[in-house]
Motif scaffolding. Structure first.
Motif, PDB file in Angstrom:
ATOM      1  N   LYS A  77      15.092 -56.117  16.444  1.00 14.94           N
ATOM      2  CA  LYS A  77      15.160 -56.525  17.848  1.00 14.94           C
ATOM      3  C   LYS A  77      16.245 -57.577  18.063  1.00 14.94           C
ATOM      4  O   LYS A  77      17.005 -57.532  19.037  1.00 14.94           O
ATOM      5  N   GLN A  78      16.343 -58.531  17.148  1.00 13.36           N
ATOM      6  CA  GLN A  78      17.337 -59.600  17.277  1.00 13.36           C
ATOM      7  C   GLN A  78      18.754 -59.066  17.129  1.00 13.36           C
ATOM      8  O   GLN A  78      19.697 -59.618  17.714  1.00 13.36           O
ATOM      9  N   ALA A  79      18.907 -57.979  16.377  1.00 13.58           N
ATOM     10  CA  ALA A  79      20.248 -57.415  16.195  1.00 13.58           C
ATOM     11  C   ALA A  79      20.803 -56.866  17.502  1.00 13.58           C
ATOM     12  O   ALA A  79      22.019 -56.811  17.698  1.00 13.58           O
ATOM     13  N   GLY A  80      19.901 -56.445  18.406  1.00 14.79           N
ATOM     14  CA  GLY A  80      20.317 -56.006  19.734  1.00 14.79           C
ATOM     15  C   GLY A  80      21.179 -54.759  19.753  1.00 14.79           C
ATOM     16  O   GLY A  80      21.987 -54.574  20.659  1.00 14.79           O
ATOM     17  N   ASP A  81      20.994 -53.868  18.767  1.00 15.80           N
ATOM     18  CA  ASP A  81      21.813 -52.649  18.726  1.00 15.80           C
ATOM     19  C   ASP A  81      20.987 -51.390  18.954  1.00 15.80           C
ATOM     20  O   ASP A  81      21.380 -50.288  18.592  1.00 15.80           O
ATOM     21  N   GLY A  82      19.799 -51.593  19.564  1.00 16.25           N
ATOM     22  CA  GLY A  82      18.955 -50.429  19.843  1.00 16.25           C
ATOM     23  C   GLY A  82      18.204 -49.901  18.642  1.00 16.25           C
ATOM     24  O   GLY A  82      17.679 -48.796  18.670  1.00 16.25           O
ATOM     25  N   GLY A  83      18.139 -50.670  17.566  1.00 10.75           N
ATOM     26  CA  GLY A  83      17.394 -50.224  16.388  1.00 10.75           C
ATOM     27  C   GLY A  83      18.029 -49.050  15.681  1.00 10.75           C
ATOM     28  O   GLY A  83      17.361 -48.278  15.004  1.00 10.75           O
ATOM     29  N   GLY A  84      19.356 -48.900  15.826  1.00  8.34           N
ATOM     30  CA  GLY A  84      20.039 -47.815  15.138  1.00  8.34           C
ATOM     31  C   GLY A  84      19.663 -46.438  15.644  1.00  8.34           C
ATOM     32  O   GLY A  84      19.865 -45.445  14.963  1.00  8.34           O
ATOM     33  N   GLY A  95       9.533 -41.406  21.582  1.00  7.30           N
ATOM     34  CA  GLY A  95      10.672 -41.203  22.465  1.00  7.30           C
ATOM     35  C   GLY A  95      11.319 -42.466  22.970  1.00  7.30           C
ATOM     36  O   GLY A  95      12.288 -42.413  23.728  1.00  7.30           O
ATOM     37  N   ILE A  96      10.837 -43.622  22.564  1.00  2.00           N
ATOM     38  CA  ILE A  96      11.365 -44.902  23.036  1.00  2.00           C
ATOM     39  C   ILE A  96      12.046 -45.617  21.878  1.00  2.00           C
ATOM     40  O   ILE A  96      11.536 -45.648  20.760  1.00  2.00           O
ATOM     41  N   SER A  97      13.191 -46.223  22.167  1.00  2.00           N
ATOM     42  CA  SER A  97      13.926 -46.960  21.140  1.00  2.00           C
ATOM     43  C   SER A  97      13.040 -48.025  20.510  1.00  2.00           C
ATOM     44  O   SER A  97      12.260 -48.705  21.193  1.00  2.00           O
ATOM     45  N   LEU A  98      13.172 -48.175  19.209  1.00  2.00           N
ATOM     46  CA  LEU A  98      12.381 -49.144  18.459  1.00  2.00           C
ATOM     47  C   LEU A  98      12.459 -50.540  19.075  1.00  2.00           C
ATOM     48  O   LEU A  98      11.453 -51.244  19.213  1.00  2.00           O
ATOM     49  N   THR A  99      13.651 -50.950  19.486  1.00  2.00           N
ATOM     50  CA  THR A  99      13.839 -52.313  19.985  1.00  2.00           C
ATOM     51  C   THR A  99      13.396 -52.483  21.435  1.00  2.00           C
ATOM     52  O   THR A  99      13.428 -53.593  21.962  1.00  2.00           O
ATOM     53  N   ALA A 100      12.976 -51.392  22.092  1.00  2.00           N
ATOM     54  CA  ALA A 100      12.494 -51.509  23.476  1.00  2.00           C
ATOM     55  C   ALA A 100      11.048 -51.988  23.538  1.00  2.00           C
ATOM     56  O   ALA A 100      10.567 -52.365  24.608  1.00  2.00           O
ATOM     57  N   TYR A 101      10.376 -51.985  22.399  1.00  2.00           N
ATOM     58  CA  TYR A 101       8.990 -52.467  22.378  1.00  2.00           C
ATOM     59  C   TYR A 101       8.964 -53.987  22.428  1.00  2.00           C
ATOM     60  O   TYR A 101       9.722 -54.661  21.728  1.00  2.00           O
ATOM     61  N   ASP A 102       8.067 -54.526  23.256  1.00  2.00           N
ATOM     62  CA  ASP A 102       8.016 -55.975  23.453  1.00  2.00           C
ATOM     63  C   ASP A 102       7.468 -56.707  22.242  1.00  2.00           C
ATOM     64  O   ASP A 102       7.841 -57.851  21.974  1.00  2.00           O
ATOM     65  N   SER A 103       6.563 -56.077  21.518  1.00  2.00           N
ATOM     66  CA  SER A 103       5.922 -56.750  20.391  1.00  2.00           C
ATOM     67  C   SER A 103       5.679 -55.769  19.258  1.00  2.00           C
ATOM     68  O   SER A 103       5.683 -54.540  19.450  1.00  2.00           O
ATOM     69  N   TYR A 104       5.437 -56.327  18.085  1.00  2.00           N
ATOM     70  CA  TYR A 104       5.134 -55.512  16.906  1.00  2.00           C
ATOM     71  C   TYR A 104       3.828 -54.751  17.110  1.00  2.00           C
ATOM     72  O   TYR A 104       3.713 -53.578  16.727  1.00  2.00           O
ATOM     73  N   ASP A 105       2.843 -55.404  17.732  1.00  2.00           N
ATOM     74  CA  ASP A 105       1.558 -54.750  17.976  1.00  2.00           C
ATOM     75  C   ASP A 105       1.724 -53.550  18.912  1.00  2.00           C
ATOM     76  O   ASP A 105       1.093 -52.511  18.709  1.00  2.00           O
ATOM     77  N   GLN A 106       2.559 -53.694  19.937  1.00  2.00           N
ATOM     78  CA  GLN A 106       2.813 -52.586  20.861  1.00  2.00           C
ATOM     79  C   GLN A 106       3.489 -51.425  20.136  1.00  2.00           C
ATOM     80  O   GLN A 106       3.138 -50.266  20.333  1.00  2.00           O
ATOM     81  N   PHE A 107       4.443 -51.762  19.284  1.00  2.00           N
ATOM     82  CA  PHE A 107       5.123 -50.742  18.472  1.00  2.00           C
ATOM     83  C   PHE A 107       4.134 -50.026  17.555  1.00  2.00           C
ATOM     84  O   PHE A 107       4.136 -48.793  17.450  1.00  2.00           O
ATOM     85  N   LYS A 108       3.249 -50.772  16.886  1.00  2.00           N
ATOM     86  CA  LYS A 108       2.295 -50.177  15.953  1.00  2.00           C
ATOM     87  C   LYS A 108       1.291 -49.276  16.683  1.00  2.00           C
ATOM     88  O   LYS A 108       0.895 -48.229  16.150  1.00  2.00           O
TER      89      LYS A 108
END
Length: 323
Positions: A60-67, A73-86
């Motif tokens: 997320k800090q890299a700000g490159d869309g998570g590669g 269907g959503i970019s990895l870095t678009a998730y607000d939190s780790y819990d939301q991603f999980k």
């Protein structure tokens, strides 16, 4: 690791110390690169399951869309939190009927390492101390024929040790010619490399006991066939008033076996009575599981009707797993 525990129980052997072998995980080395091009969704899910909270926030800090890596269907870095991603990863994994354990995930991800990155992973295995380690090389995840490497790291007070019971294989075959190259008496840091052919699409399990230490590996089964479809879902909103302001909305839930593709939700005005300020429609929210829109009508005089008819649409991706 549960993987090696199951292998030791399967073949009835344990490490010399009484503990199960290869308990230290080297999986952190397998998720340092951000690669959008995964061979299939099971490899992508394995990668995401091994992603730590620390690595998630680094991406997320890299700000490159998570590669380009996506979850539902959503970019990895678009998730607000780790819990939301999980939570999103859990739902997508259920859709794919994903069932790889941590040991299988590590094997799958080690097979997608570039040649220059594999030595660091092997070195990590060797740093586990006395005992046996196994890894795969020169083969892609879920290949039918794999290259299996076996290394004995030695033991305290021993520079060589015999194999006990030979190499045990379930669900696959090592040719007699390759078996003949596996040492009967092993020296510290000696490595044997053989080809293993899996029986059908199921998993293959390998174990070897050298000098009282057991090493094992489970080569995961081939993933099931997955069929994707892309239905467009829609609903109509009719709203009218001749007195009070009136808001009316509708939502469309995603199919139980899929999710909405980002940026496909849209609201289209089919008919309007009145100007676009007094009769308007707008998207309200769009998530992988639910899209919503709202309409608003407002009369400027009691008895004068203002109305709007709008169509909410969104495209879903459905997942059907055939085992």
């Amino acid at each position: 690791m549960k993987l090696v525990r199951s292998l030791c129980l399967l073949f009835g052997v344990t490490c010399a110390s009484g503990a199960y072998c290869q308990e230290e995980s080297c999986s952190a080395l397998l998720v340092q690169d951000k690669v959008a091009a995964f061979r299939n969704d099971y490899v992508r899910l394995a990668y995401l399951h091994e992603l730590s909270k620390e690595d998630f926030y680094k991406f997320k800090q890299a700000g490159d869309g998570g590669g380009g890596i996506e979850v539902s269907g959503i970019s990895l870095t678009a998730y607000d939190s780790y819990d939301q991603f999980k939570e999103s990863l859990k739902r997508e994994s259920e859709l794919f009927k994903y069932d790889l354990d941590a040991g299988s995930e590590e094997i799958v991800l080690s097979q997608r390492l570039p040649a220059g990155a594999l030595p660091a992973y092997v070195d990590c295995l060797q740093r586990k101390g006395p005992g046996v380690s196994m890894w795969l090389s020169d083969s892609a995840p879920f290949d039918q024929i794999v290259t299996l490497n076996i290394r004995w790291h030695g033991a305290v007070g021993q520079t060589e040790a015999p194999v006990v019971g030979g190499v045990r294989v379930a669900g696959g075959t090592i040719s007699p010619e390759d078996r003949a190259t596996i040492p009967v008496m092993w020296k510290t840091d000696e490595t044997a490399t053989v080809f293993l052919t899996k029986d059908g699409d199921g998993p293959a399990k390998v174990a070897i006991k050298i000098g009282g230490y057991t090493g094992g590996i489970t080569i995961p089964a081939k993933p099931p066939f997955v069929r994707f479809e892309y239905p467009q879902l829609s609903t109509t909103i009719d709203n009218s008033t001749d007195k009070d302001d009136l808001d009316k909305g509708e939502c469309i839930p995603a199919p139980q076996n899929g999710f909405f593709i980002p940026k496909t939700a849209m609201i289209t005005v089919l008919a309007r009575q009145g100007d676009d300020q007094r009769a308007r429609a707008a998207l309200q929210s769009a998530t992988p599981t639910l899209v919503c829109a709202t309409t608003h009508v407002q009369t400027d005089k009691v008895g004068r009707t203002y109305s709007i008819k709008a169509l909410l649409t969104a495209t879903a991706r459905t997942i059907s797993v055939e085992r």
